[in-house]
Design a protein around this motif. Structure first.
Motif, PDB file in Angstrom:
ATOM      1  N   ASP A  72      37.682  37.561  44.457  1.00  0.00           N
ATOM      2  CA  ASP A  72      37.521  36.112  43.939  1.00  0.00           C
ATOM      3  C   ASP A  72      38.520  35.286  43.200  1.00  0.00           C
ATOM      4  O   ASP A  72      38.688  33.966  43.107  1.00  0.00           O
ATOM      5  CB  ASP A  72      36.417  36.189  42.694  1.00  0.00           C
ATOM      6  N   THR A  73      39.770  36.008  42.696  1.00  0.00           N
ATOM      7  CA  THR A  73      40.860  35.152  42.109  1.00  0.00           C
ATOM      8  C   THR A  73      41.710  34.759  43.256  1.00  0.00           C
ATOM      9  O   THR A  73      42.858  34.083  43.027  1.00  0.00           O
ATOM     10  CB  THR A  73      41.585  36.222  41.145  1.00  0.00           C
ATOM     11  N   ARG A  97      31.246  49.943  38.544  1.00  0.00           N
ATOM     12  CA  ARG A  97      32.479  49.064  37.983  1.00  0.00           C
ATOM     13  C   ARG A  97      33.761  49.005  38.920  1.00  0.00           C
ATOM     14  O   ARG A  97      34.393  47.756  38.986  1.00  0.00           O
ATOM     15  CB  ARG A  97      33.051  50.138  36.761  1.00  0.00           C
ATOM     16  N   ASP A 131      36.011  41.077  41.631  1.00  0.00           N
ATOM     17  CA  ASP A 131      36.559  40.179  40.825  1.00  0.00           C
ATOM     18  C   ASP A 131      37.833  39.666  41.316  1.00  0.00           C
ATOM     19  O   ASP A 131      38.362  38.539  41.048  1.00  0.00           O
ATOM     20  CB  ASP A 131      36.597  40.459  39.353  1.00  0.00           C
ATOM     21  N   ASP A 170      32.716  46.079  41.137  1.00  0.00           N
ATOM     22  CA  ASP A 170      32.985  44.874  40.569  1.00  0.00           C
ATOM     23  C   ASP A 170      34.464  44.505  40.297  1.00  0.00           C
ATOM     24  O   ASP A 170      34.554  43.318  40.382  1.00  0.00           O
ATOM     25  CB  ASP A 170      32.133  44.942  39.192  1.00  0.00           C
ATOM     26  N   GLN A 171      35.043  45.334  40.127  1.00  0.00           N
ATOM     27  CA  GLN A 171      36.715  45.076  39.907  1.00  0.00           C
ATOM     28  C   GLN A 171      37.209  44.676  41.281  1.00  0.00           C
ATOM     29  O   GLN A 171      38.134  43.504  40.878  1.00  0.00           O
ATOM     30  CB  GLN A 171      37.264  46.371  39.297  1.00  0.00           C
TER      31      GLN A 171
END
Length: 69
Positions: free
Chosen positions: A50-51, A40, A47, A43-44
């Motif tokens: 990716d922004t 998790r 993510d 993934d955070q």
């Protein structure tokens, strides 16, 4: 919550994510809760990366300076 980190490049952050995923795989059988936490977290972070804007697309080329004629 926001975290500001300086001095690391995108490759460094990718290495952190890879290490978290490797750590998750190592403990998958013995500690499923720790495995899930590491996945998790990876993934955070992924993510969030990716922004961010891609530096190659956001760099500007300086405008030409007009010369006196």
């Amino acid at each position: 919550m926001a975290v500001q980190m300086t001095g690391l490049g995108s490759g460094d952050y990718a290495e952190i994510v890879d290490c978290l995923l490797l750590g998750a795989a190592v403990c998958a059988e013995t500690s499923p809760q720790l495995c899930a936490y590491r996945q998790r977290l990876a993934d955070q972070i992924g993510d969030a990366l990716d922004t961010l804007p891609d530096r190659r697309r956001t760099e500007t080329v300086p405008a030409a300076v007009p010369t006196a004629a």
